[in-house]
Design a protein around this motif. Structure first.
Motif, mmCIF file in Angstrom:
data_model
loop_
_atom_site.group_PDB
_atom_site.id
_atom_site.type_symbol
_atom_site.label_atom_id
_atom_site.label_comp_id
_atom_site.label_asym_id
_atom_site.label_seq_id
_atom_site.Cartn_x
_atom_site.Cartn_y
_atom_site.Cartn_z
ATOM 1 N N LYS A 97 -8.024 5.868 2.923
ATOM 2 C CA LYS A 97 -9.146 4.938 2.876
ATOM 3 C C LYS A 97 -10.191 5.301 3.938
ATOM 4 O O LYS A 97 -11.394 5.255 3.679
ATOM 5 N N ILE A 98 -9.752 5.669 5.122
ATOM 6 C CA ILE A 98 -10.670 6.091 6.179
ATOM 7 C C ILE A 98 -11.450 7.324 5.740
ATOM 8 O O ILE A 98 -12.678 7.380 5.888
ATOM 9 N N PHE B 162 0.854 -1.179 0.000
ATOM 10 C CA PHE B 162 0.000 0.000 0.000
ATOM 11 C C PHE B 162 0.890 1.229 0.000
ATOM 12 O O PHE B 162 1.905 1.273 0.666
ATOM 13 N N SER B 163 0.463 2.257 -0.712
ATOM 14 C CA SER B 163 1.268 3.469 -0.759
ATOM 15 C C SER B 163 1.200 4.200 0.577
ATOM 16 O O SER B 163 0.446 3.831 1.469
ATOM 17 N N LYS B 164 1.993 5.243 0.708
ATOM 18 C CA LYS B 164 2.035 6.002 1.953
ATOM 19 C C LYS B 164 0.661 6.564 2.278
ATOM 20 O O LYS B 164 -0.075 6.996 1.392
ATOM 21 N N ASN B 165 0.352 6.543 3.541
ATOM 22 C CA ASN B 165 -0.901 7.090 4.057
ATOM 23 C C ASN B 165 -2.139 6.442 3.445
ATOM 24 O O ASN B 165 -3.213 7.038 3.423
ATOM 25 N N MET C 86 -15.452 7.571 5.117
ATOM 26 C CA MET C 86 -16.229 8.558 5.867
ATOM 27 C C MET C 86 -17.046 9.433 4.922
ATOM 28 O O MET C 86 -18.206 9.750 5.197
ATOM 29 N N GLU C 87 -16.455 9.810 3.802
ATOM 30 C CA GLU C 87 -17.175 10.612 2.805
ATOM 31 C C GLU C 87 -18.355 9.837 2.227
ATOM 32 O O GLU C 87 -19.440 10.383 2.041
ATOM 33 N N LYS C 88 -18.154 8.564 1.942
ATOM 34 C CA LYS C 88 -19.251 7.730 1.434
ATOM 35 C C LYS C 88 -20.389 7.663 2.438
ATOM 36 O O LYS C 88 -21.556 7.772 2.070
#
Length: 103
Positions: free
Chosen positions: A90-91, A82-85, A95-97
């Motif tokens: 993803k969180i 997984f890339s940085k951060n 949260m936006e969804k």
């Protein structure tokens, strides 16, 4: 005040990272100890003239070793998969969804 929050977040991240590293080293230590015990038991169970180098004697060592390798990669090379951060992004995405569903 804002600086204090970022310092606390940074400290929390560092503590989590140290906990992951400690978990890996604990896993490694258990792997070594248990596999040494298995080798000793397997050597004692050999028939006279029988070779130790059989698949059954390396089954646990091999497959548990794969799991240990994956654990090590996840601890020491988290950006390898997984890339940085990634986790933070993803969180925020989830949260936006959720926000859009409730609006």
């Amino acid at each position: 005040m804002n600086q204090d929050i970022s310092d606390l977040e940074y400290l929390d991240r560092v503590r989590k990272r140290v906990k992951k590293i400690k978990g890996f080293y604990s896993h490694l230590l258990v792997y070594i100890v248990i596999n040494i015990m298995i080798v000793i038991i397997n050597i004692q169970d050999l028939e006279p003239g029988e070779s130790y180098f059989q698949f059954k004697n390396f089954f646990t060592l091999f497959f548990w070793g794969i799991g240990l390798l994956v654990h090590g990669l996840s601890v020491f090379l988290p950006d390898f998969i997984f890339s940085k951060n990634w986790e933070e992004r993803k969180i925020k995405e989830l949260m936006e969804k959720d926000r859009k569903q409730w609006d």
